[in-house]
Design an enzyme around this catalytic site. Structure first.
Site, PDB file in Angstrom:
ATOM      1  N   GLU A  19     -25.644  16.823  18.778  1.00 10.13           N
ATOM      2  CA  GLU A  19     -24.424  16.121  19.098  1.00 10.13           C
ATOM      3  C   GLU A  19     -23.743  16.789  19.617  1.00 10.13           C
ATOM      4  O   GLU A  19     -23.298  16.999  21.220  1.00 10.13           O
ATOM      5  CB  GLU A  19     -23.325  15.474  17.811  1.00 10.13           C
ATOM      6  CG  GLU A  19     -22.210  14.539  18.210  1.00 10.13           C
ATOM      7  CD  GLU A  19     -20.781  15.902  18.266  1.00 10.13           C
ATOM      8  OE1 GLU A  19     -20.102  14.678  18.928  1.00 10.13           O
ATOM      9  OE2 GLU A  19     -20.729  16.528  18.046  1.00 10.13           O
ATOM     10  N   GLU A  20     -23.673  18.213  19.338  1.00 10.15           N
ATOM     11  CA  GLU A  20     -22.466  19.184  20.413  1.00 10.15           C
ATOM     12  C   GLU A  20     -23.451  20.345  20.959  1.00 10.15           C
ATOM     13  O   GLU A  20     -22.681  20.828  22.241  1.00 10.15           O
ATOM     14  CB  GLU A  20     -22.233  20.335  18.994  1.00 10.15           C
ATOM     15  CG  GLU A  20     -22.206  20.418  18.043  1.00 10.15           C
ATOM     16  CD  GLU A  20     -20.340  20.381  18.136  1.00 10.15           C
ATOM     17  OE1 GLU A  20     -19.777  20.763  18.909  1.00 10.15           O
ATOM     18  OE2 GLU A  20     -19.711  19.928  16.876  1.00 10.15           O
ATOM     19  N   ASP A  64     -16.531  20.419  11.044  1.00 11.31           N
ATOM     20  CA  ASP A  64     -16.797  19.228  12.639  1.00 11.31           C
ATOM     21  C   ASP A  64     -18.723  19.839  12.389  1.00 11.31           C
ATOM     22  O   ASP A  64     -18.943  20.423  13.178  1.00 11.31           O
ATOM     23  CB  ASP A  64     -16.457  20.247  13.880  1.00 11.31           C
ATOM     24  CG  ASP A  64     -17.151  19.396  14.801  1.00 11.31           C
ATOM     25  OD1 ASP A  64     -17.874  18.179  14.343  1.00 11.31           O
ATOM     26  OD2 ASP A  64     -16.811  19.754  16.201  1.00 11.31           O
TER      27      ASP A  64
END
Length: 351
Positions: A208-209, A176
């Site tokens: 994104e995280e 991920d």
């Protein structure tokens, strides 16, 4: 398949926590350069490769960052207190080897805490919290740690490399979303010699995280007609999880998102879903549909940009997401590539 898996291994073994994606961007830039007409990095650090066409424009977004840690404090004995960057489940951090990315180069370390031998009985019964942990790099003092190049704000990632499991499965850190990155590189490689009507924006997004940040800014600047995020999603095929909570399984193809976060994140465009599903079925590409009630992806930020951008997500089913031992089935990774390539070839029939 071999080239795709090798790319995934290279990307996963490299390091790049949110806000520090430079190493991943360099790999992506090298991989994209032969297959796009333009390649740029924007002010946020997003990498944007453009393959020009005369039809609709499509943004394929895959985030380059991984969850990690950051040095918050160095104590007098040289131990490092840290904060989490991204969504960690604290028990997965305990007793891990890490890499501290200093200005002088990488420094190995381990995450430790008070040993259970000296804990009170009630403390042994609960998981150790991240704020009770620290990183030990072998330093003897704060000055010693600083001489190594460690400072407040130094990023930290997991020390883990990809290894093969049975039946085409592999395990490593940061699938991920390095799986998405490898898929994007392979898609652009396969599209290079095809007569594609669309303009394709191949985008490696940042951060994104920690809030879908790079997707928001890159989508605003590109303003594509359609967008697909490429990411990972949780698997419902192992002990401890019910199929009603995660209906998708490994080995059954890529996942097309209908909605995520119970609709609070993304409700996919019906026309985009029609395009992806009809393409998968006409080409006999295995796929699964997902309605999730958990997290979101870059598509959540993209579809609300400017006047709105029709979106969905293509995901790889991944076991043990947000841990150092994520597992993917390489056949699912290939199915995602096949679905994206075939869909982009057919885009002018739908948009």
């Amino acid at each position: 398949m071999e080239k795709l898996v090798d790319s995934l291994k290279k990307l996963s073994n490299a390091h790049g926590i949110s806000g520090h994606e430079e190493s991943i961007r360099a790999i992506m830039e090298e991989g994209l350069k032969p297959y796009v007409d333009e390649l740029t990095a924007d002010k946020m650090g997003n990498l944007i490769g453009t393959k020009k066409g005369n039809g609709p424009s499509i943004m394929i977004a895959t985030h380059m960052d991984e969850i990690g840690l950051m040095v918050q404090y160095i104590d007098d004995k040289g131990f490092l207190k840290f904060v989490k960057i991204g969504g960690w489940f604290d028990p997965t951090l305990h007793s891990q080897r890490v890499v501290v990315h200093t200005k002088n180069g990488p420094v190995p370390g381990v995450i430790g805490s008070k040993p259970p031998h000296v804990m009170k009985e009630e403390d042994r019964k609960r998981p150790v919290k991240s704020e009770e942990m620290f990183i030990d790099v072998g330093a003897t003092s704060r000055d010693d740690a600083e001489m190594m190049g460690i400072a407040i704000g130094t990023p930290v990632s997991m020390d883990r490399e990809v290894v093969a499991l049975a039946n085409g499965k592999i395990t490593g850190k940061a699938f991920d979303n390095r799986a998405g990155c490898a898929i994007l590189l392979e898609v652009m490689r396969q599209l290079a010699d095809k007569d594609i009507k669309a303009t394709v924006y191949a985008v490696g997004t940042v951060q994104e995280e920690v809030g879908l940040k790079g997707a928001r800014t890159s989508a605003f600047s590109l303003d594509p007609d359609i967008a697909l995020a490429v990411d990972t999603t949780i698997s419902g095929d192992h002990p401890g999880i019910d199929k009603k909570d995660a209906a998708v399984e490994q080995g059954k193809g890529g996942v097309i998102t209908v909605a995520d976060a119970s609709g609070r994140g993304l409700i996919a465009s019906p026309q985009v879903l029609k395009w992806l599903i009809e393409t998968a079925e006409s080409k006999h590409i295995p796929y699964q549909l997902e309605v999730g009630d958990g997290g979101t992806t870059d598509a959540t930020a993209i579809h609300l940009t400017r006047a709105g951008i029709p979106c969905s997500v293509i995901s790889v089913v991944t076991r043990y997401i947000h841990s150092p031992v994520e597992v993917v089935d390489t056949a699912d990774v290939k199915a995602c590539v096949d679905l994206l390539v075939s869909s982009i070839e057919a885009i002018d029939k739908y948009f």
